[in-house]
Motif scaffolding. Structure first.
Motif, mmCIF file in Angstrom:
data_model
loop_
_atom_site.group_PDB
_atom_site.id
_atom_site.type_symbol
_atom_site.label_atom_id
_atom_site.label_comp_id
_atom_site.label_asym_id
_atom_site.label_seq_id
_atom_site.Cartn_x
_atom_site.Cartn_y
_atom_site.Cartn_z
ATOM 1 N N VAL A 54 0.853 -0.605 -0.308
ATOM 2 C CA VAL A 54 0.143 -0.196 -0.045
ATOM 3 C C VAL A 54 0.829 1.599 -0.118
ATOM 4 O O VAL A 54 1.504 1.494 1.070
ATOM 5 N N GLU A 55 0.788 2.012 -1.208
ATOM 6 C CA GLU A 55 1.461 3.618 -1.004
ATOM 7 C C GLU A 55 1.211 4.362 -0.096
ATOM 8 O O GLU A 55 -0.911 5.103 -0.097
ATOM 9 N N PHE A 56 1.838 4.944 0.361
ATOM 10 C CA PHE A 56 1.086 6.579 1.402
ATOM 11 C C PHE A 56 1.354 8.198 0.179
ATOM 12 O O PHE A 56 2.729 7.616 -0.907
ATOM 13 N N ARG A 57 1.825 8.539 1.027
ATOM 14 C CA ARG A 57 1.765 9.883 0.677
ATOM 15 C C ARG A 57 3.941 9.670 0.617
ATOM 16 O O ARG A 57 4.318 10.284 -0.826
ATOM 17 N N ASP A 58 4.500 9.420 1.532
ATOM 18 C CA ASP A 58 5.963 9.248 1.836
ATOM 19 C C ASP A 58 6.713 8.312 1.371
ATOM 20 O O ASP A 58 7.638 8.180 1.821
ATOM 21 N N PHE A 59 5.467 6.693 1.942
ATOM 22 C CA PHE A 59 6.275 5.396 2.152
ATOM 23 C C PHE A 59 5.034 4.593 1.867
ATOM 24 O O PHE A 59 3.864 4.883 0.757
ATOM 25 N N VAL A 60 5.929 3.623 1.560
ATOM 26 C CA VAL A 60 4.983 1.999 1.176
ATOM 27 C C VAL A 60 4.928 1.136 2.928
ATOM 28 O O VAL A 60 6.064 0.430 3.390
ATOM 29 N N VAL A 61 3.827 0.336 2.433
ATOM 30 C CA VAL A 61 3.445 -1.016 3.502
ATOM 31 C C VAL A 61 3.550 -2.031 2.735
ATOM 32 O O VAL A 61 2.819 -1.928 1.874
ATOM 33 N N VAL A 62 4.554 -2.949 3.065
ATOM 34 C CA VAL A 62 3.582 -4.327 3.152
ATOM 35 C C VAL A 62 3.557 -5.147 3.629
ATOM 36 O O VAL A 62 3.645 -4.985 4.703
ATOM 37 N N ILE A 63 2.596 -5.400 2.979
ATOM 38 C CA ILE A 63 1.458 -6.977 3.745
ATOM 39 C C ILE A 63 2.222 -8.465 4.268
ATOM 40 O O ILE A 63 2.162 -8.644 2.233
ATOM 41 N N GLU A 64 2.737 -8.978 4.214
ATOM 42 C CA GLU A 64 3.525 -10.599 4.092
ATOM 43 C C GLU A 64 4.503 -10.200 3.677
ATOM 44 O O GLU A 64 5.688 -10.405 2.392
ATOM 45 N N ALA A 65 5.674 -10.840 4.713
ATOM 46 C CA ALA A 65 6.590 -10.952 4.498
ATOM 47 C C ALA A 65 6.947 -12.172 3.231
ATOM 48 O O ALA A 65 8.375 -12.068 2.426
ATOM 49 N N ASN A 66 6.104 -12.882 3.101
ATOM 50 C CA ASN A 66 6.716 -14.130 1.873
ATOM 51 C C ASN A 66 7.746 -15.173 2.867
ATOM 52 O O ASN A 66 7.837 -15.685 4.038
ATOM 53 N N THR A 67 8.489 -15.766 2.006
ATOM 54 C CA THR A 67 9.606 -16.559 1.763
ATOM 55 C C THR A 67 10.509 -15.416 1.870
ATOM 56 O O THR A 67 10.189 -13.859 0.983
ATOM 57 N N ALA A 159 -3.158 1.449 13.725
ATOM 58 C CA ALA A 159 -3.455 2.487 12.132
ATOM 59 C C ALA A 159 -2.236 3.247 11.840
ATOM 60 O O ALA A 159 -1.664 3.325 12.436
ATOM 61 N N ILE A 160 -2.456 3.167 10.493
ATOM 62 C CA ILE A 160 -1.111 4.096 10.538
ATOM 63 C C ILE A 160 -1.622 4.719 9.382
ATOM 64 O O ILE A 160 -2.309 4.305 8.555
ATOM 65 N N ASP A 161 -1.695 5.105 9.342
ATOM 66 C CA ASP A 161 -2.843 6.898 8.810
ATOM 67 C C ASP A 161 -1.664 8.091 8.200
ATOM 68 O O ASP A 161 -1.255 8.985 8.997
ATOM 69 N N ASP A 162 -1.746 9.080 7.475
ATOM 70 C CA ASP A 162 -0.680 9.656 7.238
ATOM 71 C C ASP A 162 -1.716 11.435 6.908
ATOM 72 O O ASP A 162 -1.000 12.206 5.429
ATOM 73 N N GLY A 163 -2.670 11.454 6.730
ATOM 74 C CA GLY A 163 -3.544 12.103 6.597
ATOM 75 C C GLY A 163 -4.866 11.531 5.337
ATOM 76 O O GLY A 163 -5.690 12.661 4.639
ATOM 77 N N GLU A 164 -4.199 11.182 4.562
ATOM 78 C CA GLU A 164 -4.363 11.245 2.942
ATOM 79 C C GLU A 164 -5.090 9.316 3.034
ATOM 80 O O GLU A 164 -5.912 8.913 2.250
ATOM 81 N N ARG A 165 -4.590 8.628 3.824
ATOM 82 C CA ARG A 165 -4.524 6.808 3.960
ATOM 83 C C ARG A 165 -4.546 6.564 4.992
ATOM 84 O O ARG A 165 -3.393 7.186 5.787
ATOM 85 N N ARG A 166 -5.486 4.808 5.056
ATOM 86 C CA ARG A 166 -5.427 4.655 6.057
ATOM 87 C C ARG A 166 -5.702 3.437 6.511
ATOM 88 O O ARG A 166 -6.483 2.936 5.599
ATOM 89 N N LEU A 167 -4.507 2.337 6.961
ATOM 90 C CA LEU A 167 -4.868 1.431 7.163
ATOM 91 C C LEU A 167 -4.822 1.322 8.759
ATOM 92 O O LEU A 167 -3.881 1.550 9.390
ATOM 93 N N GLU A 168 -6.004 -0.356 8.502
ATOM 94 C CA GLU A 168 -5.867 -0.329 10.343
ATOM 95 C C GLU A 168 -5.191 -2.149 9.958
ATOM 96 O O GLU A 168 -5.940 -2.622 9.275
ATOM 97 N N LEU A 169 -4.430 -2.241 11.235
ATOM 98 C CA LEU A 169 -4.436 -3.087 12.102
ATOM 99 C C LEU A 169 -4.722 -4.161 13.173
ATOM 100 O O LEU A 169 -5.351 -3.017 13.773
ATOM 101 N N ARG A 170 -5.581 -5.001 12.608
ATOM 102 C CA ARG A 170 -6.660 -6.059 13.312
ATOM 103 C C ARG A 170 -6.095 -6.823 13.871
ATOM 104 O O ARG A 170 -6.202 -7.653 12.908
#
Length: 303
Positions: A54-67, A159-170
Motif C-alpha cells: 500500500v502506497e502512502f504519501r511518503d512511504f510504502v507498507v508491505v503486507i506479508e513478508a512471504n519467504t 492504524a497507519i494513517d498519514d492524513g490521506e490514507r488509513r490502513l487498520e491492523l486488527r
C-alpha cells in the motif's frame, strides 16, 4: 461414439485451459485501488503466500513478508509501481510462508510489525519451524537468512494513517493461529486476511496446535459484515465477501461433522472415510487435504 470422443476432448481442453489460467495467475501483480497492489503467490516456487503493498504519501507498507525468495521476487515488482521507500512490513501471522522473509526486509531498513501474540508465536513455534526447515539445502536453503522478530507489536489495534490514507491492523485471533491479525483499508474496502481465508484448491492449514475453529468461523462472519469490496486471501486469487462466507461455511461444517462423529465414539480414521465435504467446492477439492483436516480437527474437537 464420435460424440463421446468429442465430449472427452472438450473436457480435457477445458481442464488444460483452467490449469494454464491458474498457472498464469501465479506471480501476477494486480492493482486493487490507486496505490494498492497485490502479487499472487507461487506454490511451485515455494512462495505460496500472496504479498501486497500500500502506497502512502511518503512511504510504502508491505503486507506479508512471504519467504526469503518470495519477498526477493516481490521487491522488484514493488519498485515498478513506486519509488517511495518501504517503511513497514506487516505479518498477519507467524507461519513460515508469511514471515520467513522478515530478515530480507529488515536488512532493507524496513520496520517489521505484527500483533504481540504473533510475535510470541514467531519466537516459539516459528523458531521450531525455522530449525526444522533449516535442514534444507539447495535453492530453498535458509542458510543465508535468519529468524527476525518484529520490532513493533500491537495488542488489538494499530492504524497507519498519514492524513490521506488509513490502513487498520486488527487482531482477530485466536482463529487460524493465536496471533491472527488482518489489514483493512476502510475507505477502499480492501481486506487482507492472511490465512483466515484462502481462495485456491489446496485446502487450508487448520491444524495449528492453537487454532480455535469455532472462533475462526465467528471472525469470518464478522468480517463479512464489514464494508469489504475486495478480499485478498492468504493464498490464491482475489475474492469478495462471498469468499469469507464460503471459507466460514467449510470450517463450520468440518468442525460440526467431526465433533458429532467424535461424540458418537467414532475414530478419526472412520470419519476420514465417512465425512463428505464435497459441497464446499474448491475449499474441499483436495482429498488428501480433507483427510488431513479431519484428523487435525479431531484432535481439538470435544468428545
Amino acid at each position: 461414439m464420435r460424440r463421446c470422443t468429442l465430449f472427452v476432448a472438450f473436457v480435457v481442453l477445458l481442464a488444460v485451459t483452467y490449469s494454464r489460467t491458474m498457472e498464469s495467475q501465479t506471480g501476477a501483480v494486480r492493482q486493487l485501488a490507486p496505490g494498492v497492489y497485490s502479487r499472487q503467490g507461487d506454490k511451485d516456487a515455494q512462495q505460496p503466500a500472496n504479498t501486497s503493498w500500500v502506497e502512502f504519501r511518503d512511504f510504502v507498507v508491505v503486507i506479508e513478508a512471504n519467504t526469503p525468495w518470495g519477498i526477493k521476487a516481490t521487491l522488484p515488482e514493488i519498485r515498478k509501481t513506486t519509488s517511495k521507500p518501504i517503511r513497514y512490513a506487516f505479518d498477519t501471522h507467524y507461519h513460515w510462508d508469511h514471515s520467513q522473509g522478515n530478515s530480507v526486509l529488515f536488512d532493507e531498513g524496513v520496520t517489521l510489525v505484527c500483533s504481540a501474540d504473533c510475535a510470541g508465536e514467531l519466537g516459539t513455534k516459528g523458531r521450531t519451524e525455522w530449525e526444522q526447515m533449516s535442514k534444507r539445502t539447495g535453492e530453498y536453503s535458509l542458510a543465508p537468512y535468519r529468524l527476525q522478530l518484529p520490532s513493533v507489536v500491537f495488542g488489538d489495534f494499530m492504524a497507519i494513517d498519514d492524513g490521506e490514507r488509513r490502513l487498520e491492523l486488527r487482531r482477530v485471533g485466536p482463529a487460524h493461529t493465536i496471533g491472527d491479525a488482518v489489514a483493512f483499508l476502510p475507505k477502499e474496502g480492501v481486506l487482507f486476511t492472511g490465512d483466515l481465508c484462502v481462495n485456491w484448491r489446496f485446502g487450508n492449514n487448520v491444524g495449528d496446535r492453537d487454532a480455535d475453529h469455532p472462533h475462526w468461523v465467528q471472525v469470518l462472519n464478522e468480517m463479512a459484515g464489514w464494508n469489504v469490496k475486495t478480499v485478498v486471501p492468504g493464498h490464491g486469487g482475489l475474492g469478495t465477501v462471498a469468499a469469507l462466507r464460503a471459507q466460514s461455511g467449510f470450517i463450520d461444517d468440518l468442525w460440526k461433522q467431526v465433533s458429532a462423529g467424535k461424540k458418537a465414539g467414532k475414530t478419526a480414521d472412520q470419519l476420514m472415510k465417512e465425512i463428505d465435504l464435497s459441497k464446499h467446492g474448491d475449499f474441499a477439492a483436495d482429498a488428501q487435504q480433507n483427510q488431513a483436516a479431519i484428523r487435525q480437527v479431531f484432535r481439538k474437537a470435544p468428545g
